[in-house]
Design an enzyme around this catalytic site. Structure first.
Site, PDB file in Angstrom:
ATOM      1  N   ARG A 165       0.797  -1.221   0.000  1.00  0.00           N
ATOM      2  CA  ARG A 165       0.000   0.000   0.000  1.00  0.00           C
ATOM      3  C   ARG A 165       0.835   1.279   0.000  1.00  0.00           C
ATOM      4  NH1 ARG A 165      -2.890  -4.072   2.020  1.00  0.00           N
ATOM      5  NH2 ARG A 165      -0.807  -4.630   2.695  1.00  0.00           N
ATOM      6  N   THR A 166       1.788   1.355   0.936  1.00  0.00           N
ATOM      7  CA  THR A 166       2.511   2.626   1.122  1.00  0.00           C
ATOM      8  C   THR A 166       3.369   2.946  -0.104  1.00  0.00           C
ATOM      9  OG1 THR A 166       2.564   2.034   3.457  1.00  0.00           O
ATOM     10  CG2 THR A 166       3.901   3.914   2.782  1.00  0.00           C
ATOM     11  N   LYS A 225      26.159  -4.922  -0.569  1.00  0.00           N
ATOM     12  CA  LYS A 225      27.621  -5.087  -0.571  1.00  0.00           C
ATOM     13  C   LYS A 225      28.247  -4.480   0.678  1.00  0.00           C
ATOM     14  CE  LYS A 225      27.646  -4.468  -5.590  1.00  0.00           C
ATOM     15  NZ  LYS A 225      27.921  -3.438  -6.591  1.00  0.00           N
ATOM     16  N   ARG A 281      11.213   3.898   4.053  1.00  0.00           N
ATOM     17  CA  ARG A 281      10.739   2.906   5.047  1.00  0.00           C
ATOM     18  C   ARG A 281      11.950   2.105   5.491  1.00  0.00           C
ATOM     19  NH1 ARG A 281       5.622  -1.118   4.736  1.00  0.00           N
ATOM     20  NH2 ARG A 281       4.660   0.856   5.306  1.00  0.00           N
ATOM     21  N   HIS A 319       4.478   5.820  11.778  1.00  0.00           N
ATOM     22  CA  HIS A 319       4.042   5.649  10.382  1.00  0.00           C
ATOM     23  C   HIS A 319       3.046   6.807  10.146  1.00  0.00           C
ATOM     24  CE1 HIS A 319       2.996   4.007   6.617  1.00  0.00           C
ATOM     25  NE2 HIS A 319       2.651   2.780   6.952  1.00  0.00           N
TER      26      HIS A 319
HETATM   27  N1   CP Z   1      -0.390  -0.147   5.972  1.00  0.00           N
HETATM   28  C1   CP Z   1       0.814  -0.378   5.403  1.00  0.00           C
HETATM   29  O1   CP Z   1       1.829   0.248   5.758  1.00  0.00           O
HETATM   30  O2   CP Z   1       0.806  -1.327   4.424  1.00  0.00           O
HETATM   31  P1   CP Z   1       2.082  -1.754   3.560  1.00  0.00           P
HETATM   32  O3   CP Z   1       3.030  -2.443   4.495  1.00  0.00           O
HETATM   33  O4   CP Z   1       1.542  -2.681   2.493  1.00  0.00           O
HETATM   34  O5   CP Z   1       2.697  -0.517   2.982  1.00  0.00           O
END
Ligand code: CP
Length: 314
Positions: A54-55, A82, A104, A132
């Protein structure tokens, strides 16, 4: 703000401004012609050191709909493999003059550290158990659109709170907007220190759901349990899986949320997840694109402003 690293530094008026703009982008996204030029000429680099559906997809779509040049770094194929460090990788990309860096990372605080080393705007797409922020913002927008307001609501966050950056960002955001938050789950997954956020803690799920407006379910994050206690899925579903019987304790018009990815039959019954009269899970995904468009648009405005300021000669 120069970066979006967490909800913690945001004032409620900044949250409202972002959600108002996201509402406009949500309207744009439902049109056939979805494009704007808010990020025209800017370069967005997405660096995902952890899996995402999603993100990552929504940040990429958001950037493209706003006219940015978007590059997704394939971290599995990068020189990190590496032995290059996160900071060296970030400095290398920084030398290519990106404007927006979406990151992320599995370690809490890694995105904050990286933001100190680069010249561009950094957006936290989830760091370890820490924050998040865009997930909490898209959850807030979904709640506001469903309930018509984002204050004085009773909201239950249920399940694996201990390992969840989603829970942490939501606790901070929904608390700032003056909602009553309940944390529902077994003591092993709801650590006592979360009470510091002003939430009520419930071990009994039916009591925790009684008369709430919003039920937010979370996944068991086994990948962050570090060899600690992992409950059996069968037992967990029996006590904390959301099914029709447990949901009947919430208000009749309570909405059901889940940030995804979902484990059907573990923390949520598949029929509840798919019930379009109760579940807003697909709307959360839709709002994800709109919120990320708004976040990047606002950061880009700050970038343009900072760059337009004349330099002081000494
Ligand atoms: N909600 C969320 O962060 O989903 P993903 O891990 O698929 O990005």
């Amino acid at each position: 703000q120069k970066h979006l690293l967490g909800i913690e530094p945001l004032h409620p008026t900044e949250i409202t401004t972002l959600l108002d703009l996201a509402d406009q982008y949500a309207d744009l996204n439902r049109r056939e012609q979805k494009h704007s030029d808010a990020l025209s000429g800017l370069t967005q680099v997405n660096m995902f050191f952890e899996n995402s559906t999603r993100t990552q997809a929504s940040f990429e779509l958001a950037g493209k709909r706003l006219g940015a040049d978007v590059m997704n770094m394939a971290m599995q194929a990068s020189s990190i493999k590496k032995g290059e460090t996160l900071i060296d990788t970030a400095m290398t990309l920084n030398a290519m003059h990106p404007d927006l860096l979406v990151v992320r990372h599995p370690h809490s605080g890694a995105v904050d550290l990286l933001a100190q080393k680069v010249n561009c705007a950094v957006l936290n797409a989830g760091d370890g158990r820490h924050e998040h922020p865009t997930q909490a913002l898209l959850d807030a927008l979904t709640i506001r659109r469903s309930k018509g307001r984002l204050h004085r609501l009773n909201i239950a966050i249920c399940g694996d709170i201990a390992h969840s950056r989603v829970a942490r960002s939501n606790l901070i955001l929904l608390g700032k907007m003056e909602n009553r938050i309940r944390l529902v789950g077994p003591p092993t997954l709801v650590p006592a220190q979360f009470a510091e956020f002003g939430a009520e803690v419930y071990e009994d799920m039916r009591e925790g759901l009684r008369d709430v407006d919003v039920v937010m379910m979370l996944r068991l994050q086994k990948e962050r349990m570090d060899g600690g206690f992992i409950p059996s899925e069968r037992e967990y579903y029996h006590r904390y899986g959301l099914d029709a019987e447990k949901l009947s304790y919430a208000k009749p018009d309570a909405i059901v949320m889940h940030p995804g990815p979902m484990n059907r039959g573990v923390e949520i019954d598949g029929e509840i997840a798919d019930d379009i009269n109760r579940s807003v899970i697909q709307e959360q995904v839709e709002m994800g694109v709109a919120v990320r468009m708004a976040a990047m648009d606002l950061l880009a405005r700050n970038l343009h402003e900072a760059r337009a300021k004349p330099r002081v000669m000494v």
